[in-house]
Write a protein that holds these residues in place. Structure first.
Motif, PDB file in Angstrom:
ATOM      1  N   LEU A 102     133.574-145.813 -55.393  1.00  0.00           N
ATOM      2  CA  LEU A 102     134.278-145.684 -54.119  1.00  0.00           C
ATOM      3  C   LEU A 102     135.236-144.491 -54.153  1.00  0.00           C
ATOM      4  CD1 LEU A 102     134.626-147.061 -51.357  1.00  0.00           C
ATOM      5  CD2 LEU A 102     136.489-148.367 -52.366  1.00  0.00           C
ATOM      6  N   LEU A 103     135.968-144.344 -55.249  1.00  0.00           N
ATOM      7  CA  LEU A 103     136.856-143.189 -55.398  1.00  0.00           C
ATOM      8  C   LEU A 103     136.077-141.880 -55.429  1.00  0.00           C
ATOM      9  CD1 LEU A 103     139.525-144.403 -57.964  1.00  0.00           C
ATOM     10  CD2 LEU A 103     139.901-143.751 -55.593  1.00  0.00           C
ATOM     11  N   ALA A 104     134.915-141.882 -56.060  1.00  0.00           N
ATOM     12  CA  ALA A 104     134.084-140.677 -56.095  1.00  0.00           C
ATOM     13  C   ALA A 104     133.611-140.311 -54.694  1.00  0.00           C
ATOM     14  CB  ALA A 104     132.899-140.884 -57.028  1.00  0.00           C
ATOM     15  N   ALA A 105     133.231-141.311 -53.911  1.00  0.00           N
ATOM     16  CA  ALA A 105     132.810-141.048 -52.537  1.00  0.00           C
ATOM     17  C   ALA A 105     133.967-140.491 -51.718  1.00  0.00           C
ATOM     18  CB  ALA A 105     132.275-142.330 -51.898  1.00  0.00           C
ATOM     19  N   PHE A 106     135.149-141.060 -51.915  1.00  0.00           N
ATOM     20  CA  PHE A 106     136.335-140.580 -51.210  1.00  0.00           C
ATOM     21  C   PHE A 106     136.679-139.151 -51.628  1.00  0.00           C
ATOM     22  CE2 PHE A 106     141.035-140.482 -50.702  1.00  0.00           C
ATOM     23  CZ  PHE A 106     141.070-140.626 -49.319  1.00  0.00           C
ATOM     24  N   ALA A 107     136.635-138.867 -52.925  1.00  0.00           N
ATOM     25  CA  ALA A 107     136.927-137.517 -53.420  1.00  0.00           C
ATOM     26  C   ALA A 107     135.881-136.521 -52.936  1.00  0.00           C
ATOM     27  CB  ALA A 107     136.986-137.522 -54.945  1.00  0.00           C
ATOM     28  N   THR A 108     134.630-136.932 -52.869  1.00  0.00           N
ATOM     29  CA  THR A 108     133.573-136.067 -52.360  1.00  0.00           C
ATOM     30  C   THR A 108     133.828-135.695 -50.914  1.00  0.00           C
ATOM     31  OG1 THR A 108     131.985-137.055 -53.872  1.00  0.00           O
ATOM     32  CG2 THR A 108     131.087-135.895 -51.984  1.00  0.00           C
ATOM     33  N   SER A 109     134.231-136.684 -50.132  1.00  0.00           N
ATOM     34  CA  SER A 109     134.487-136.438 -48.717  1.00  0.00           C
ATOM     35  C   SER A 109     135.693-135.533 -48.518  1.00  0.00           C
ATOM     36  CB  SER A 109     134.644-137.780 -48.015  1.00  0.00           C
ATOM     37  OG  SER A 109     135.701-137.822 -47.158  1.00  0.00           O
ATOM     38  N   ILE A 110     136.762-135.764 -49.274  1.00  0.00           N
ATOM     39  CA  ILE A 110     137.960-134.919 -49.157  1.00  0.00           C
ATOM     40  C   ILE A 110     137.656-133.502 -49.642  1.00  0.00           C
ATOM     41  CG2 ILE A 110     140.245-134.527 -50.144  1.00  0.00           C
ATOM     42  CD1 ILE A 110     140.816-137.411 -49.835  1.00  0.00           C
ATOM     43  N   GLY A 111     136.922-133.391 -50.736  1.00  0.00           N
ATOM     44  CA  GLY A 111     136.560-132.078 -51.254  1.00  0.00           C
ATOM     45  C   GLY A 111     135.667-131.307 -50.295  1.00  0.00           C
ATOM     46  N   ALA A 112     134.774-132.003 -49.628  1.00  0.00           N
ATOM     47  CA  ALA A 112     133.888-131.346 -48.663  1.00  0.00           C
ATOM     48  C   ALA A 112     134.683-130.827 -47.470  1.00  0.00           C
ATOM     49  CB  ALA A 112     132.813-132.313 -48.203  1.00  0.00           C
ATOM     50  N   GLU A 113     135.615-131.623 -46.994  1.00  0.00           N
ATOM     51  CA  GLU A 113     136.436-131.185 -45.866  1.00  0.00           C
ATOM     52  C   GLU A 113     137.312-130.001 -46.260  1.00  0.00           C
ATOM     53  OE1 GLU A 113     138.568-134.498 -44.275  1.00  0.00           O
ATOM     54  OE2 GLU A 113     136.734-135.598 -43.811  1.00  0.00           O
ATOM     55  N   ALA A 114     137.854-130.027 -47.466  1.00  0.00           N
ATOM     56  CA  ALA A 114     138.697-128.925 -47.929  1.00  0.00           C
ATOM     57  C   ALA A 114     137.882-127.646 -48.102  1.00  0.00           C
ATOM     58  CB  ALA A 114     139.380-129.292 -49.237  1.00  0.00           C
ATOM     59  N   ALA A 115     136.623-127.776 -48.502  1.00  0.00           N
ATOM     60  CA  ALA A 115     135.765-126.614 -48.701  1.00  0.00           C
ATOM     61  C   ALA A 115     135.116-126.152 -47.402  1.00  0.00           C
ATOM     62  CB  ALA A 115     134.693-126.935 -49.730  1.00  0.00           C
ATOM     63  N   GLY A 116     135.245-126.957 -46.358  1.00  0.00           N
ATOM     64  CA  GLY A 116     134.658-126.580 -45.076  1.00  0.00           C
ATOM     65  C   GLY A 116     133.170-126.846 -44.980  1.00  0.00           C
ATOM     66  N   VAL A 117     132.663-127.752 -45.817  1.00  0.00           N
ATOM     67  CA  VAL A 117     131.241-128.126 -45.751  1.00  0.00           C
ATOM     68  C   VAL A 117     131.121-129.549 -45.222  1.00  0.00           C
ATOM     69  CG1 VAL A 117     130.516-126.569 -47.590  1.00  0.00           C
ATOM     70  CG2 VAL A 117     131.212-128.870 -48.161  1.00  0.00           C
ATOM     71  N   ARG A 118     129.916-129.897 -44.861  1.00  0.00           N
ATOM     72  CA  ARG A 118     129.682-131.215 -44.299  1.00  0.00           C
ATOM     73  C   ARG A 118     129.839-132.295 -45.372  1.00  0.00           C
ATOM     74  NH1 ARG A 118     123.898-132.609 -41.961  1.00  0.00           N
ATOM     75  NH2 ARG A 118     123.720-133.897 -43.802  1.00  0.00           N
ATOM     76  N   PRO A 119     130.621-133.347 -45.081  1.00  0.00           N
ATOM     77  CA  PRO A 119     130.769-134.424 -46.072  1.00  0.00           C
ATOM     78  C   PRO A 119     129.493-135.257 -46.174  1.00  0.00           C
ATOM     79  CG  PRO A 119     131.998-134.950 -44.083  1.00  0.00           C
ATOM     80  CD  PRO A 119     131.448-133.572 -43.903  1.00  0.00           C
ATOM     81  N   ALA A 120     129.377-135.974 -47.261  1.00  0.00           N
ATOM     82  CA  ALA A 120     128.199-136.818 -47.487  1.00  0.00           C
ATOM     83  C   ALA A 120     128.138-137.923 -46.449  1.00  0.00           C
ATOM     84  CB  ALA A 120     128.246-137.417 -48.887  1.00  0.00           C
ATOM     85  N   SER A 121     126.940-138.224 -46.007  1.00  0.00           N
ATOM     86  CA  SER A 121     126.785-139.288 -45.016  1.00  0.00           C
ATOM     87  C   SER A 121     126.971-140.645 -45.694  1.00  0.00           C
ATOM     88  CB  SER A 121     125.405-139.211 -44.364  1.00  0.00           C
ATOM     89  OG  SER A 121     124.419-139.622 -45.284  1.00  0.00           O
ATOM     90  N   PRO A 122     127.482-141.625 -44.952  1.00  0.00           N
ATOM     91  CA  PRO A 122     127.657-142.959 -45.544  1.00  0.00           C
ATOM     92  C   PRO A 122     126.341-143.572 -46.014  1.00  0.00           C
ATOM     93  CG  PRO A 122     128.856-142.783 -43.472  1.00  0.00           C
ATOM     94  CD  PRO A 122     128.037-141.541 -43.607  1.00  0.00           C
ATOM     95  N   LEU A 123     125.238-143.222 -45.373  1.00  0.00           N
ATOM     96  CA  LEU A 123     123.934-143.759 -45.779  1.00  0.00           C
ATOM     97  C   LEU A 123     123.568-143.293 -47.182  1.00  0.00           C
ATOM     98  CD1 LEU A 123     121.308-145.266 -45.045  1.00  0.00           C
ATOM     99  CD2 LEU A 123     120.437-143.059 -44.240  1.00  0.00           C
TER     100      LEU A 123
END
Length: 160
Positions: free
Chosen positions: A27-48
């Motif tokens: 869960l933390l990895a998914a959260f970090a992935t999403s925050i990192g994607a937003e910070a990098a300006g790329v699309r975050p991973a889909s929940p699916l």
């Protein structure tokens, strides 16, 4: 009334602790992935894709024996199994994305999620094992053991 300690099944407690730590780290990895994607300006991973990845990782780790109790805690062996489980889960999802025809977008998402999940789950397991070793050294969680035939051993030791 006799005061007796509550006896819990150490096997189920071990499985629960490992599964809880692994789930929390995913869960933390998914959260970090999403925050990192937003910070990098790329699309975050889909929940699916994130949910499918987590389910496959937990299933693979269970099939590799990471939720069975062990007499000795060997973190390096478990880190290897964790890395192989997360890698196989990522490859499986990438193969599924290729079959479904999802395009290039899931590749970036899954690779980023794989990297974070591998690091976080391995770190969580190492922290769990460290706390268990400290607890064992402090005498917590140990069960008394009856050794049958101990008097013969003591008699032999005293005779020498």
């Amino acid at each position: 009334m006799l005061d007796s300690p509550v006896v819990r099944n150490p096997c189920s407690a071990t499985r629960f602790a490992c599964a809880t730590v692994d789930g929390a780290m995913l869960l933390l990895a998914a959260f970090a992935t999403s925050i990192g994607a937003e910070a990098a300006g790329v699309r975050p991973a889909s929940p699916l894709w994130t949910g499918a990845f987590a389910v496959v990782v937990i299933a693979l780790m269970g099939s590799r024996g990471l939720y069975s109790p062990a007499f000795r805690l060997r973190a390096i062996d478990d880190v290897r199994k964790i890395a192989s489980a997360t890698s196989f889960a990522a490859m499986s999802l990438l193969a599924l994305a290729a079959v479904v025809g999802a395009g290039k977008a899931p590749v970036d998402e899954v690779v980023r999620l794989w990297a974070f999940a591998t690091a976080y789950v391995a770190a969580g397991r190492i922290a769990l094992y460290w706390s268990r070793v400290q607890a064992r050294r402090a005498g917590e969680g140990l069960r008394p053991t009856l050794i049958i035939g101990v008097w013969a051993v003591i008699a032999i030791a005293d005779a020498e």
